[in-house]
Design a protein around this motif. Structure first.
Motif, short mmCIF file in Angstrom:
data_model
loop_
_atom_site.label_atom_id
_atom_site.label_comp_id
_atom_site.label_asym_id
_atom_site.label_seq_id
_atom_site.Cartn_x
_atom_site.Cartn_y
_atom_site.Cartn_z
N MET A 1 0.70 -1.16 -0.14
CA MET A 1 0.10 0.07 0.03
C MET A 1 0.86 1.23 -0.11
N TRP A 2 2.49 1.16 0.50
CA TRP A 2 3.12 2.50 0.42
C TRP A 2 3.46 2.88 -0.85
N VAL A 3 3.30 4.20 -1.05
CA VAL A 3 3.21 4.75 -2.29
C VAL A 3 4.45 5.74 -2.23
N PRO A 4 5.72 5.57 -2.79
CA PRO A 4 6.51 6.46 -2.75
C PRO A 4 6.32 7.89 -3.28
N PRO A 5 6.90 8.78 -2.43
CA PRO A 5 6.50 10.34 -2.73
C PRO A 5 6.85 10.57 -4.20
N HIS A 6 6.04 11.41 -4.91
CA HIS A 6 6.25 11.80 -6.10
C HIS A 6 7.35 12.67 -5.99
N LEU A 7 8.30 12.30 -6.86
CA LEU A 7 9.53 12.94 -7.05
C LEU A 7 9.60 13.88 -8.41
N PRO A 8 9.75 15.07 -8.35
CA PRO A 8 9.71 15.99 -9.43
C PRO A 8 10.76 15.39 -10.51
N PRO A 9 10.61 15.29 -11.69
CA PRO A 9 11.84 14.77 -12.70
C PRO A 9 13.04 15.59 -12.57
N ALA A 10 14.01 14.84 -12.54
CA ALA A 10 15.29 15.59 -12.56
C ALA A 10 15.76 16.53 -13.58
N PRO A 11 16.13 17.52 -13.49
CA PRO A 11 16.63 18.60 -14.54
C PRO A 11 17.51 17.95 -15.45
N SER A 12 17.26 18.32 -16.80
CA SER A 12 18.04 17.87 -17.65
C SER A 12 19.44 18.56 -17.79
N PRO A 13 20.49 18.07 -18.30
CA PRO A 13 21.96 18.88 -18.07
C PRO A 13 21.68 19.97 -18.60
N GLU A 14 21.02 20.46 -19.77
CA GLU A 14 20.81 21.78 -20.22
C GLU A 14 20.14 22.78 -19.02
N GLU A 15 19.25 22.53 -18.33
CA GLU A 15 18.61 23.20 -17.32
C GLU A 15 19.76 23.10 -16.05
N ASP A 16 20.72 22.07 -15.70
CA ASP A 16 21.83 22.22 -14.89
C ASP A 16 22.68 23.54 -15.18
N ALA A 17 23.04 23.49 -16.31
CA ALA A 17 23.93 24.28 -17.11
C ALA A 17 23.45 25.83 -17.03
N ILE A 18 22.15 25.86 -17.34
CA ILE A 18 21.50 27.34 -17.09
C ILE A 18 21.53 27.87 -15.77
N ARG A 19 20.84 26.88 -14.72
CA ARG A 19 20.85 27.18 -13.39
C ARG A 19 22.32 27.45 -12.88
N ALA A 20 23.20 26.93 -13.38
CA ALA A 20 24.88 26.98 -12.76
C ALA A 20 24.99 28.54 -13.18
N GLU A 21 24.81 28.77 -14.54
CA GLU A 21 25.08 30.27 -14.91
C GLU A 21 24.39 31.38 -14.13
N GLU A 22 22.98 31.08 -14.20
CA GLU A 22 22.32 31.93 -13.26
C GLU A 22 22.83 32.15 -11.93
N ASP A 23 23.23 30.98 -11.35
CA ASP A 23 23.67 31.00 -9.85
C ASP A 23 24.95 32.11 -9.75
N HIS A 24 25.89 31.72 -10.83
CA HIS A 24 27.14 32.34 -11.01
C HIS A 24 26.79 33.84 -11.13
N ARG A 25 26.08 34.41 -12.13
CA ARG A 25 25.50 35.69 -12.19
C ARG A 25 25.08 36.40 -10.87
N LEU A 26 24.12 35.71 -10.09
CA LEU A 26 23.67 36.08 -8.95
C LEU A 26 24.81 36.23 -8.01
N ARG A 27 25.67 35.46 -7.72
CA ARG A 27 26.84 35.36 -6.87
C ARG A 27 27.81 36.72 -7.26
N ALA A 28 28.02 37.01 -8.32
CA ALA A 28 28.90 37.84 -9.02
C ALA A 28 28.12 39.30 -9.01
N ALA A 29 26.66 39.34 -9.12
CA ALA A 29 26.07 40.54 -8.40
C ALA A 29 26.18 40.94 -7.02
N ILE A 30 26.00 39.64 -6.41
CA ILE A 30 26.00 40.22 -4.99
C ILE A 30 27.44 40.54 -4.52
#
Length: 172
Positions: free
Chosen positions: A89-118
């Motif tokens: 009966m136990w149903v594992p929690p629904h996990l959101p799909p893992a981000p694609s490598p492209e999304e990871d790269a975009i996120r890393a770039e955005e994080d870098h820009r935010l850190r540089a701005a801070i």
């Protein structure tokens, strides 16, 4: 040639004799209840072990040891079936799909820009934003921490956020 003799019936309280005389019968019973021979063997072994631990090798205080063991096997099989039902009966929690490598790269770039701005903010502005959004402090707590008026914290945070917005909105 002497006639083959059957083993003597188990003594009323001898758990070893009961084990040798009735183990297979009890395993068949448990297998019919659990639909799994290995689990049935475990259930029977657990029943004998528990009987020995609770009552000793002589099964002290048990009027009908075989009935006592059968009851333990049935109860053990029920427990197994309850655990199986719960596991099914136990149903594992629904996990959101893992981000694609492209999304990871975009996120890393955005994080870098935010850190540089801070990093480009004035030290006091950076302190106020880090204490507010990273440490989760209230404006009053920030004012006490930095030794400034609460109104100054508000205005400093406001100017810092406007500066960050301008830096992040500018073309790359």
């Amino acid at each position: 040639m002497p006639a083959a003799t059957s083993p003597p019936p188990p003594e009323q309280g001898d758990i070893t004799a009961l084990y040798h005389a009735h183990r297979l019968e009890l395993v068949r019973l448990a297998a019919l209840l659990t639909d799994d021979r290995e689990t049935a063997e475990d259930v029977v072994q657990d029943a004998f072990t528990a009987a020995y631990q609770r009552r000793g090798p002589a099964l002290a205080g048990v009027d009908d040891p075989l009935r006592y063991l059968r009851r333990s096997v049935v109860n053990g099989a029920r427990s197994v079936l309850r655990r199986r039902r719960t596991a099914r009966m136990w149903v594992p929690p629904h996990l959101p799909p893992a981000p694609s490598p492209e999304e990871d790269a975009i996120r890393a770039e955005e994080d870098h820009r935010l850190r540089a701005a801070i990093d480009a903010l004035r030290p006091r502005q950076r302190e106020v934003l880090v204490l507010r959004y990273y440490a989760g402090l209230t404006e009053a707590d920030i004012a006490r921490t930095l030794g400034m008026a609460q109104g100054t914290v508000k205005s400093t945070a406001n100017r810092a956020l406007k500066s960050l917005h301008r830096m992040l909105e500018s073309p790359r």
